[in-house]
Design a protein around this motif. Structure first.
Motif, mmCIF file in Angstrom:
data_model
loop_
_atom_site.group_PDB
_atom_site.id
_atom_site.type_symbol
_atom_site.label_atom_id
_atom_site.label_comp_id
_atom_site.label_asym_id
_atom_site.label_seq_id
_atom_site.Cartn_x
_atom_site.Cartn_y
_atom_site.Cartn_z
ATOM 1 N N VAL A 63 72.838 17.380 37.980
ATOM 2 C CA VAL A 63 74.201 17.841 37.732
ATOM 3 C C VAL A 63 74.531 17.779 36.239
ATOM 4 C CG1 VAL A 63 75.142 17.293 40.011
ATOM 5 C CG2 VAL A 63 75.090 15.536 38.240
ATOM 6 N N SER A 66 72.484 13.156 32.314
ATOM 7 C CA SER A 66 71.869 12.797 31.034
ATOM 8 C C SER A 66 72.402 13.690 29.923
ATOM 9 C CB SER A 66 70.341 12.919 31.130
ATOM 10 O OG SER A 66 69.843 12.110 32.171
ATOM 11 N N THR A 80 66.522 15.117 29.431
ATOM 12 C CA THR A 80 67.138 15.991 30.422
ATOM 13 C C THR A 80 66.100 17.012 30.844
ATOM 14 O OG1 THR A 80 67.861 17.609 28.811
ATOM 15 C CG2 THR A 80 69.401 15.836 29.334
ATOM 16 N N THR A 87 65.056 11.585 35.133
ATOM 17 C CA THR A 87 65.526 10.221 34.864
ATOM 18 C C THR A 87 65.114 9.312 36.004
ATOM 19 O OG1 THR A 87 67.466 11.238 33.835
ATOM 20 C CG2 THR A 87 67.536 8.872 34.188
ATOM 21 N N LYS A 165 79.057 21.549 34.006
ATOM 22 C CA LYS A 165 78.580 22.934 34.095
ATOM 23 C C LYS A 165 79.733 23.905 34.310
ATOM 24 C CE LYS A 165 74.044 21.476 35.766
ATOM 25 N NZ LYS A 165 72.876 21.743 36.582
ATOM 26 N N ALA A 202 74.474 26.932 29.438
ATOM 27 C CA ALA A 202 73.278 27.773 29.467
ATOM 28 C C ALA A 202 73.498 29.004 28.590
ATOM 29 C CB ALA A 202 72.995 28.195 30.896
HETATM 30 N N1 LIG Z 1 74.899 25.614 32.575
HETATM 31 C C1 LIG Z 1 74.884 24.323 32.315
HETATM 32 N N2 LIG Z 1 73.757 23.615 32.473
HETATM 33 C C2 LIG Z 1 73.782 22.290 32.217
HETATM 34 C C3 LIG Z 1 74.950 21.651 31.786
HETATM 35 N N3 LIG Z 1 74.671 20.334 31.646
HETATM 36 C C4 LIG Z 1 73.378 20.187 31.956
HETATM 37 N N4 LIG Z 1 72.831 21.367 32.298
HETATM 38 C C5 LIG Z 1 71.443 21.598 32.679
HETATM 39 O O1 LIG Z 1 71.193 20.990 33.928
HETATM 40 C C6 LIG Z 1 69.862 20.506 33.979
HETATM 41 C C7 LIG Z 1 69.841 19.080 34.389
HETATM 42 O O2 LIG Z 1 70.419 18.275 33.410
HETATM 43 P P1 LIG Z 1 70.154 16.730 33.335
HETATM 44 O O3 LIG Z 1 71.051 16.185 32.286
HETATM 45 O O4 LIG Z 1 68.713 16.444 33.236
HETATM 46 O O5 LIG Z 1 70.700 16.319 34.768
HETATM 47 P P2 LIG Z 1 70.674 14.880 35.457
HETATM 48 O O6 LIG Z 1 69.578 14.901 36.447
HETATM 49 O O7 LIG Z 1 71.986 14.765 36.144
HETATM 50 O O8 LIG Z 1 70.504 13.877 34.392
HETATM 51 C C8 LIG Z 1 69.277 20.713 32.592
HETATM 52 O O9 LIG Z 1 68.474 21.865 32.608
HETATM 53 C C9 LIG Z 1 70.483 20.903 31.709
HETATM 54 O O10 LIG Z 1 70.233 21.735 30.613
HETATM 55 C C10 LIG Z 1 76.130 22.430 31.610
HETATM 56 O O11 LIG Z 1 77.199 21.948 31.248
HETATM 57 N N5 LIG Z 1 76.034 23.751 31.892
#
Ligand SMILES: Nc1nc2c(ncn2[C@@H]2O[C@H](COP(=O)(O)OP(=O)(O)O)[C@@H](O)[C@H]2O)c(=O)[nH]1
Ligand SMILES: [Mg+2]
Length: 437
Positions: A63, A66, A80, A87, A165, A202
């Motif tokens: 989500v 990170s 991330t 993680t 997001k 993105a």
């Molecule tokens: N579109 C979009 N993608 C995001 C956003 N924040 C994170 N992502 C993407 O979501 C994916 C997972 O993010 P991550 O931080 O690793 O998620 P975690 O598993 O919750 O720690 C990555 O590819 C990020 O680039 C956002 O605000 N908007």
């Protein structure tokens, strides 16, 4: 973080944590059993002594937990990935931009990123050790997210719900989402505790059509800006208003739970020892009576054994009795026992046991049966004395009568008598219980 209520809570929590850690009455076994909890109390104490506040992210995998922390830090501190499972462990980083300092951001695996049991342990740890939780989602809540939110709220009052997001939604969709989410959590969270963010927007493709020329189309790649301003403001205001209080309350809560657990374990440890002590005296008494099966002849020795048992138990419970005090207690309990069971109870039990047994009316059988009844009576005396001690020398609301009756009701008399008879027989014959029958 200048609130005075916070300071007071903090010093109270600090005191109760120290007390808990330094309590010399806690036996070493209990400390060893609860070693992890003790370590945690020490960490909580260190934390509040340094004025630290822990802010943790919590939520499903991917989500953007990170990414969100990285955006707050302005640094790619946490890994991330678009793939699941990036993680795997919790990690923390100091958040410098909150000028009062001492705020740590904690990254965690997604709720669905670690295996079953470990997941629950992790969630529990995150909830108990952090002072503020950013519960991150990336759309409308799923049923399991909703469940997890409820759970976190139960453990941990301070939660900010973060819809990350946000860049994936149009302005209209964002409005709808906000309304839907608020209606879902309206009983649990104040509306200002929901914020929308775009931690790592993105890249998008925008198509432009130029109207003036010949309708020429151009493609343009662009990335919407990171948007975490609302979250920052909300975080700052929560931390400023109640940062220290949160840390103190959280620590206090945990200390309270631990001291309950410590008390429980201590009692359980005493109870286990108490039970062994009681059985030992029961058997001694059963054997003494069994050797000399003439009713009354061994009365004095038998009562002395009961008194010895109560003195022994009182030491286990840390409230040593004199023999006189113990004698009084034995008299009260035996009196209740006789009153409740009627004067003929012992004789009835003895004849009942004789019918049950295969030994006929031999001296051995009679002695063993009487011994078993003596064993049983001492067992009840021991149980009652133990409850009295465990309750801090109190008979409870209903007095000794109710306590003895409850004990009699809760005991499986026949199986205790059977066990007693076998144990006594084996002692008397010096053989294994089975052979002795
Ligand atoms: N579109 C979009 N993608 C995001 C956003 N924040 C994170 N992502 C993407 O979501 C994916 C997972 O993010 P991550 O931080 O690793 O998620 P975690 O598993 O919750 O720690 C990555 O590819 C990020 O680039 C956002 O605000 N908007
Ligand atoms: Mg992550």
């Amino acid at each position: 973080m200048q609130d005075r209520g916070g300071e007071r809570h903090l010093s109270l929590a600090r005191e109760s944590l120290r007390e808990l850690l330094d309590d010399e009455r806690v036996p070493a076994v209990v400390r060893a059993e609860l070693a992890e909890d003790y370590a945690r109390v020490q960490r909580l104490l260190d934390k509040i002594e340094h004025g630290h506040v822990h802010v943790a992210v919590f939520g499903r995998v991917s989500v953007g937990k990170s990414a969100l922390l990285n955006a707050l830090l302005g640094d790619e501190r946490f890994a991330t990935s678009p793939l699941h499972g990036e993680t795997r462990h919790s990690a923390e980083a100091r958040w410098e931009s909150f000028d009062a300092g001492g705020v740590y951001l904690i990254d965690t695996p997604g709720i669905n990123e670690v295996a079953g049991e470990a997941r629950e342990r992790l969630a529990r740890e995150v909830a108990t050790e952090s002072d503020l939780i950013l519960f991150v989602i990336d759309g409308d809540m799923t049923a399991s997210e909703f469940e997890a939110l409820g759970w976190v709220l139960r453990e941990q009052a301070a939660v900010i719900l973060v819809l990350n997001k946000a860049d994936r939604y149009t302005a209209d969709e964002r409005t709808t989402l906000r309304e839907v989410l608020l209606s879902r959590v309206k009983d649990q969270l104040a509306p200002e505790r929901l914020v929308l963010t775009a931690a790592a927007p993105a890249e998008r493709v925008r198509v432009r059509v130029r109207v003036d020329a010949a309708g020429e189309e151009t493609e343009e790649r662009f990335r919407p800006p990171v948007d975490i301003d609302d979250l920052k403001l909300r975080l700052w205001s929560v931390l400023e208003a109640e940062g220290k209080t949160l840390a103190a309350l959280n620590a206090g809560l945990f200390a309270g739970r631990l001291s309950d657990r410590v008390a429980e374990r201590i009692l359980a440890a005493k109870h286990a020892i108490g039970e062994r002590v009681i059985r030992l005296y029961c058997l001694s008494k059963g054997v003494a009576v069994g050797f000399n099966p003439i009713p009354g002849a061994d009365l004095v020795a038998a009562v002395m054994l009961d008194i010895g048992m109560v003195v022994h138990l009182s030491r286990v419970y840390g409230m040593p009795f004199s023999r006189v005090e113990a004698g009084r207690l034995v008299a009260v309990i035996s009196g209740q026992l006789a009153a409740l069971m009627g004067t003929a109870w012992a004789l009835n039990l003895v004849s009942g046991l004789l019918k049950l047994g295969s030994g006929g009316f031999s001296t051995l059988a009679t002695g063993t049966a009487q011994g078993a009844v003596a064993y049983f009576a001492t067992y009840v005396v021991g149980q009652a004395a133990e409850r009295y001690l465990a309750a801090g020398k109190s008979w409870g609301e209903g007095g000794p009568k109710r306590m003895v009756r409850e004990i009699l009701d809760s005991l499986d008399r026949d199986s205790i008598l059977r066990e007693a008879r076998e144990e006594i027989l084996s002692k008397l014959k010096g053989r294994h219980p089975r052979e002795a029958q």
